[in-house]
Design a protein around this motif. Structure first.
Motif, PDB file in Angstrom:
ATOM      1  N   LEU A 186      55.484  15.217  13.199  1.00 32.04           N
ATOM      2  CA  LEU A 186      55.393  13.774  13.401  1.00 32.04           C
ATOM      3  C   LEU A 186      53.971  13.309  13.124  1.00 32.04           C
ATOM      4  O   LEU A 186      53.010  13.900  13.622  1.00 32.04           O
ATOM      5  N   TYR A 187      53.843  12.262  12.333  1.00 33.46           N
ATOM      6  CA  TYR A 187      52.573  11.539  12.222  1.00 33.46           C
ATOM      7  C   TYR A 187      52.767  10.231  12.976  1.00 33.46           C
ATOM      8  O   TYR A 187      53.536   9.366  12.568  1.00 33.46           O
ATOM      9  N   GLY A 188      52.080  10.091  14.113  1.00 34.26           N
ATOM     10  CA  GLY A 188      52.326   8.956  14.997  1.00 34.26           C
ATOM     11  C   GLY A 188      51.592   7.688  14.643  1.00 34.26           C
ATOM     12  O   GLY A 188      51.925   6.611  15.148  1.00 34.26           O
ATOM     13  N   GLY A 189      50.554   7.776  13.786  1.00 32.82           N
ATOM     14  CA  GLY A 189      49.812   6.581  13.414  1.00 32.82           C
ATOM     15  C   GLY A 189      49.209   5.879  14.616  1.00 32.82           C
ATOM     16  O   GLY A 189      48.768   6.511  15.580  1.00 32.82           O
ATOM     17  N   ALA A 190      49.204   4.555  14.555  1.00 29.37           N
ATOM     18  CA  ALA A 190      48.557   3.760  15.604  1.00 29.37           C
ATOM     19  C   ALA A 190      49.237   3.877  16.957  1.00 29.37           C
ATOM     20  O   ALA A 190      48.648   3.541  17.986  1.00 29.37           O
ATOM     21  N   ALA A 191      50.464   4.374  16.992  1.00 34.56           N
ATOM     22  CA  ALA A 191      51.173   4.523  18.265  1.00 34.56           C
ATOM     23  C   ALA A 191      50.651   5.686  19.082  1.00 34.56           C
ATOM     24  O   ALA A 191      50.891   5.755  20.288  1.00 34.56           O
ATOM     25  N   ASP A 217      58.648   6.969  23.922  1.00 36.81           N
ATOM     26  CA  ASP A 217      59.847   7.693  24.353  1.00 36.81           C
ATOM     27  C   ASP A 217      60.746   8.029  23.169  1.00 36.81           C
ATOM     28  O   ASP A 217      61.311   9.124  23.084  1.00 36.81           O
ATOM     29  N   ALA A 218      60.883   7.083  22.233  1.00 36.38           N
ATOM     30  CA  ALA A 218      61.719   7.327  21.059  1.00 36.38           C
ATOM     31  C   ALA A 218      61.118   8.423  20.178  1.00 36.38           C
ATOM     32  O   ALA A 218      61.847   9.281  19.656  1.00 36.38           O
ATOM     33  N   LEU A 219      59.806   8.430  20.011  1.00 43.68           N
ATOM     34  CA  LEU A 219      59.158   9.478  19.224  1.00 43.68           C
ATOM     35  C   LEU A 219      59.263  10.829  19.927  1.00 43.68           C
ATOM     36  O   LEU A 219      59.463  11.866  19.268  1.00 43.68           O
ATOM     37  N   ALA A 220      59.135  10.825  21.242  1.00 48.18           N
ATOM     38  CA  ALA A 220      59.270  12.080  21.995  1.00 48.18           C
ATOM     39  C   ALA A 220      60.657  12.685  21.821  1.00 48.18           C
ATOM     40  O   ALA A 220      60.814  13.908  21.780  1.00 48.18           O
ATOM     41  N   LEU A 222      62.422  12.875  19.292  1.00 46.80           N
ATOM     42  CA  LEU A 222      62.622  13.549  18.016  1.00 46.80           C
ATOM     43  C   LEU A 222      62.509  15.064  18.146  1.00 46.80           C
ATOM     44  O   LEU A 222      63.040  15.807  17.324  1.00 46.80           O
ATOM     45  N   GLY A 223      61.776  15.521  19.151  1.00 42.87           N
ATOM     46  CA  GLY A 223      61.600  16.962  19.332  1.00 42.87           C
ATOM     47  C   GLY A 223      60.601  17.572  18.368  1.00 42.87           C
ATOM     48  O   GLY A 223      60.794  18.700  17.884  1.00 42.87           O
ATOM     49  N   ALA A 224      59.511  16.852  18.088  1.00 47.78           N
ATOM     50  CA  ALA A 224      58.504  17.347  17.152  1.00 47.78           C
ATOM     51  C   ALA A 224      57.827  18.612  17.674  1.00 47.78           C
ATOM     52  O   ALA A 224      57.544  18.731  18.865  1.00 47.78           O
ATOM     53  N   ARG A 225      57.541  19.524  16.755  1.00 51.55           N
ATOM     54  CA  ARG A 225      56.757  20.718  17.099  1.00 51.55           C
ATOM     55  C   ARG A 225      55.262  20.436  17.001  1.00 51.55           C
ATOM     56  O   ARG A 225      54.460  21.092  17.648  1.00 51.55           O
ATOM     57  N   LYS A 226      54.899  19.475  16.135  1.00 51.96           N
ATOM     58  CA  LYS A 226      53.513  19.047  15.989  1.00 51.96           C
ATOM     59  C   LYS A 226      53.485  17.538  15.881  1.00 51.96           C
ATOM     60  O   LYS A 226      54.380  16.942  15.277  1.00 51.96           O
ATOM     61  N   ALA A 227      52.444  16.942  16.452  1.00 53.89           N
ATOM     62  CA  ALA A 227      52.283  15.490  16.361  1.00 53.89           C
ATOM     63  C   ALA A 227      50.835  15.185  16.004  1.00 53.89           C
ATOM     64  O   ALA A 227      49.912  15.555  16.743  1.00 53.89           O
ATOM     65  N   VAL A 228      50.642  14.520  14.868  1.00 50.84           N
ATOM     66  CA  VAL A 228      49.312  14.136  14.394  1.00 50.84           C
ATOM     67  C   VAL A 228      49.009  12.738  14.901  1.00 50.84           C
ATOM     68  O   VAL A 228      49.823  11.818  14.764  1.00 50.84           O
ATOM     69  N   ARG A 229      47.833  12.593  15.470  1.00 51.17           N
ATOM     70  CA  ARG A 229      47.419  11.309  16.018  1.00 51.17           C
ATOM     71  C   ARG A 229      46.506  10.563  15.047  1.00 51.17           C
ATOM     72  O   ARG A 229      45.840  11.176  14.216  1.00 51.17           O
ATOM     73  N   GLU A 230      46.473   9.244  15.172  1.00 48.15           N
ATOM     74  CA  GLU A 230      45.566   8.451  14.343  1.00 48.15           C
ATOM     75  C   GLU A 230      44.115   8.834  14.634  1.00 48.15           C
ATOM     76  O   GLU A 230      43.265   8.856  13.737  1.00 48.15           O
ATOM     77  N   PHE A 231      43.819   9.112  15.880  1.00 44.46           N
ATOM     78  CA  PHE A 231      42.518   9.621  16.294  1.00 44.46           C
ATOM     79  C   PHE A 231      42.763  10.767  17.274  1.00 44.46           C
ATOM     80  O   PHE A 231      43.608  10.662  18.157  1.00 44.46           O
ATOM     81  N   GLU A 239      56.755  21.303  23.696  1.00 42.85           N
ATOM     82  CA  GLU A 239      56.569  20.915  25.107  1.00 42.85           C
ATOM     83  C   GLU A 239      55.361  20.008  25.273  1.00 42.85           C
ATOM     84  O   GLU A 239      55.412  19.001  25.990  1.00 42.85           O
ATOM     85  N   GLN A 240      54.235  20.344  24.599  1.00 41.72           N
ATOM     86  CA  GLN A 240      53.034  19.532  24.714  1.00 41.72           C
ATOM     87  C   GLN A 240      53.232  18.154  24.096  1.00 41.72           C
ATOM     88  O   GLN A 240      52.792  17.139  24.656  1.00 41.72           O
ATOM     89  N   VAL A 241      53.872  18.105  22.941  1.00 39.55           N
ATOM     90  CA  VAL A 241      54.123  16.808  22.309  1.00 39.55           C
ATOM     91  C   VAL A 241      54.942  15.921  23.233  1.00 39.55           C
ATOM     92  O   VAL A 241      54.581  14.764  23.491  1.00 39.55           O
ATOM     93  N   ARG A 242      56.041  16.454  23.760  1.00 37.54           N
ATOM     94  CA  ARG A 242      56.900  15.657  24.626  1.00 37.54           C
ATOM     95  C   ARG A 242      56.154  15.228  25.892  1.00 37.54           C
ATOM     96  O   ARG A 242      56.267  14.081  26.341  1.00 37.54           O
ATOM     97  N   HIS A 243      55.364  16.133  26.449  1.00 41.50           N
ATOM     98  CA  HIS A 243      54.649  15.822  27.696  1.00 41.50           C
ATOM     99  C   HIS A 243      53.660  14.676  27.504  1.00 41.50           C
ATOM    100  O   HIS A 243      53.628  13.728  28.300  1.00 41.50           O
ATOM    101  N   VAL A 244      52.841  14.752  26.441  1.00 39.97           N
ATOM    102  CA  VAL A 244      51.824  13.712  26.226  1.00 39.97           C
ATOM    103  C   VAL A 244      52.485  12.359  25.973  1.00 39.97           C
ATOM    104  O   VAL A 244      52.087  11.343  26.543  1.00 39.97           O
ATOM    105  N   LEU A 245      53.510  12.344  25.132  1.00 38.35           N
ATOM    106  CA  LEU A 245      54.151  11.068  24.798  1.00 38.35           C
ATOM    107  C   LEU A 245      54.869  10.470  25.997  1.00 38.35           C
ATOM    108  O   LEU A 245      54.723   9.263  26.280  1.00 38.35           O
TER     109      LEU A 245
END
Length: 417
Positions: A186-191, A217-220, A222-231, A239-245
């Motif tokens: 997942l690339y989350g961009g500004a979200a 919640d909707a992005l979480a 998806l069950g992403a294994r990796k999530a790239v943040r805008e910053f 587990e970490q992706v879901r927890h943070v989101l």
């Protein structure tokens, strides 16, 4: 901030690329952009601010792949992130490639129309928020319309390289995310950023707190294994992706509920701000630190979403001009030295904010009387002290710019007191 510091690019996170999965890469520029290698060609999220930064982004992409650029996509409608579009188009033309698609969410068109209408205001606000010299943004905030838009989802490519662009309303109502179903990246961009969500910024229009929580919640889900943040650093592991989101979404929902509770008890905006306490279990975690925004900003946005502009003081319903009020208040104070002395005593106790409230009885008045001039000088000094105390980048800049304008005598031009 000296001139050399002011001329540095802002929100630039570095150069080069970082591969997060086969064919999926972070592209550093203004924030963290993204590159997806698809069977249709390269898909790039955000063209960058133009100039050397965008050229560096183009060069970095060409170190990854010689494939044609299929699409440039706007992560959201804030202007600087895509001022470099013409450079990418020129690059494609020089290579003899077909012009790439320029894709954005449908709401970008409305945002750009609003920005064109309020161009001078947008530039002034950016100068103050980012502590830049006058006219700094006149040559930087150029807008380029997308060639196509979408509403909820847009698919590009086929098979394992297929990606999805998803509407992800958050900091803006035109923000998008990129999702790779086959690699679950997942690339989350500004979200998705590494600090408290940027809601309630003092100069900006309202941002919907609960809608941002819904997006997370909707992005979480998806069950992403990796999530790239805008910053910030990439989130690793499902587990970490879901927890943070979901944690961030829960904190935003708590803010909404708590502000509404206090409003229902009859408190106005300042009353809510004075009474709300932010629990460490929600706001003490690393990714909720107020390094750019601030939880108090979010409180104000939620309050404004359910209230009008009135501060509950009948005097403010039909006010006189600020300079007229300041003059009358100063004239009414016969012991001006006493006001200054009391404000100074508060400052010596380290009660800087209360000292500012007291010194404003004189500091916002017009004229060059010695006490008025001294009050302004003290206010500028104490604003800089407040800037050293707050973690929010935006708050620090507003304090520092306010101090500069007081000392330069230019505060009236910007409506700052």
């Amino acid at each position: 901030m000296d001139k050399a510091e002011q001329e540095k690019p802002f929100l630039i996170v570095g150069t080069g690329t970082e591969t997060v999965a086969p064919g999926l890469h972070i592209l550093r520029g203004q924030g963290q952009s993204f590159v997806a290698e698809t069977d249709a060609g390269l898909v790039v999220i955000d063209a960058g601010p133009g100039g050397p930064v965008t050229q560096g982004m183009i060069d970095a992409v060409r170190q990854l792949s010689n494939a044609p650029l299929h699409a440039l996509c706007y992560s959201h409608g804030h202007v600087g992130y895509n001022s470099g579009v013409p450079m990418w188009l020129a690059h494609a033309a020089q290579r003899g490639d077909a012009p790439p698609r320029v894709i954005a969410h449908r709401n970008v068109l409305r945002r750009q129309a609003r920005y064109r209408e309020t161009e001078a205001l947008q530039h002034r606000m950016a100068e103050i928020q980012f502590n830049r010299p006058a006219s700094f943004f006149d040559r930087r905030l150029t807008m380029h319309a997308p060639t196509e838009t979408f509403d909820d989802r847009l698919h590009i490519g086929q098979g394992d390289s297929r990606i999805e662009l998803r509407w992800a309303p958050s900091e803006t109502d035109d923000a998008i995310a990129l999702w790779s179903p086959s690699q679950r990246v997942l690339y989350g961009g500004a979200a998705l950023i590494d600090s408290i969500p940027n809601i309630g910024t003092p100069f900006r229009t309202m941002r919907d707190t609960v809608r941002w929580a819904d997006t997370l919640d909707a992005l979480a889900a998806l069950g992403a294994r990796k999530a790239v943040r805008e910053f910030g650093a990439t989130l690793e592991g499902e587990e970490q992706v879901r927890h943070v989101l979901t944690h961030t979404a829960r904190a935003l929902r708590w803010l909404r509920a708590e502000v509404v509770r206090l409003m229902n008890e009859g408190f106005n905006e300042r009353g809510v701000l004075a009474r709300i306490r932010f629990p460490d279990e929600l706001f003490g975690v690393e990714w909720m630190k107020p390094t750019y925004g601030d939880p108090g900003y979010i409180v104000r946005d939620i309050y404004r979403s359910e209230n009008g502009w009135w501060d509950r003081n009948p005097t403010s319903l039909h006010p006189e001009a600020p300079e007229t009020i300041g003059r009358a208040v100063a004239e009414a104070i016969t012991d001006k030295r006493g006001v200054i002395a009391h404000a100074c005593s508060l400052a010596k106790e380290g009660r800087w904010q209360l000292a500012l409230h007291v010194i404003d009885l004189l500091a916002i008045a017009e004229g060059d009387a010695p006490e008025i001039a001294e009050a302004r000088s003290l206010k500028a000094e104490w604003l800089r002290e407040r800037a050293r105390q707050v973690p929010s980048y935006v708050s620090r800049n507003l304090y520092r710019v306010g101090a500069d304008m007081i000392e330069q005598g230019t505060q009236g031009r910007f409506g700052i007191h």
